[in-house]
Scaffold this motif. Structure first.
Motif: not given
Ligand code: ADP
Ligand code: MG
Length: 234
Positions: A48, A207, A51
């Motif tokens: 997370g 992210q 991304g």
């Protein structure tokens, strides 16, 4: 020569995952072939922070022997390779951290630098990375409680013969205790200081690691200094 670093502290919420994500990205930006591994088997959130959407196989599948680590490696920002964990509760129940050894060995063959993010506490998913890493990077805020827990991780590392490179102090601001308090509570040197920075929160929201999203921020400068301290070059 390939190096394996474990990023550790018994205290949760001190910036281990943020440090793994940003150190990995900044080393990748500097031209190193880097893989980051989410060794926090209970609460994996490294993907997370980078991304990465682990829509296929994960480290948990590798640990249960159902896939290869190559199949669980995703492309992150700035050429960084990412081995994410699964957030499913069943995956946590069936994965065994003791199986990490051959996984890290394979990654070492294919990358210059392997960074293993670890969970809070002193259970196997911290113990095993401490044991198999070439070097251990401690992460702590400057609160007494965090420093005390981090010192416990240092002592565990010491006991099992780990090479502790030092501590990254995170979320540092003027109201934090000074260097003397850190030295009193934690028996290792400070390798880098990352200031408290709203840019980190904004980066997490999108992210993207702060070193890529806001390279001019004070936190990004802290992570670049950390990378330089580890690799010995600017
Ligand atoms: P850990 O992996 O040790 O549990 P995280 O890296 O997940 O810790 O960080 C915990 C929280 O602290 C996150 O919300 C993160 O955005 C925030 N944080 C970490 N470092 C900083 C910083 N330098 N400035 C501001 N917030 C930070
Ligand atoms: Mg974490």
């Amino acid at each position: 020569m390939s190096r394996v670093y474990a990023i550790a502290s018994a205290k949760g919420g001190v910036g281990k995952t943020t440090t793994t994500a940003n150190l990995g990205t900044v080393l990748s930006m500097a031209g190193h072939d880097v893989v980051v591994v989410d060794g926090d088997l209970g609460m994996p959130n490294l993907a997370g922070a980078l991304g990465v959407d682990p829509d296929g196989e994960t480290l948990h599948d590798v640990l249960t022997g159902s896939t290869t680590v190559e199949s669980a490696t995703y492309e992150g920002p700035e050429g960084l390779s990412v081995v994410p964990g699964s957030t499913a509760l069943e995956a946590f129940a069936s994965a065994n951290a003791k199986e990490l050894h051959p996984v890290i060995e394979t990654l070492q063959e294919n990358h210059d630098i392997v960074l293993i993010d670890t969970g809070a506490g002193l259970s196997d998913d911290t113990f095993v990375p401490l044991k198999l890493a070439d070097e251990v990077l401690l992460v702590s805020t400057t609160e007494r409680e965090a420093l005390g827990d981090t010192e416990k991780t240092r002592q565990l590392g010491d006991r099992i013969g780990a090479d502790i490179v030092g501590v990254v102090l995170t979320r540092v601001n003027q109201s934090n205790p000074n260097a003397d308090v850190v030295a009193e509570l934690l028996d290792t040197g400070v390798i880098a200081v990352v200031p408290e920075d709203a840019a980190i929160r904004e980066a997490l929201h999108t992210q993207t690691p702060v070193v890529a999203r806001s390279p001019e921020s004070i936190a990004a400068a802290g992570y670049r200094a950390l990378a330089e301290a580890l690799t010995g070059k600017p």
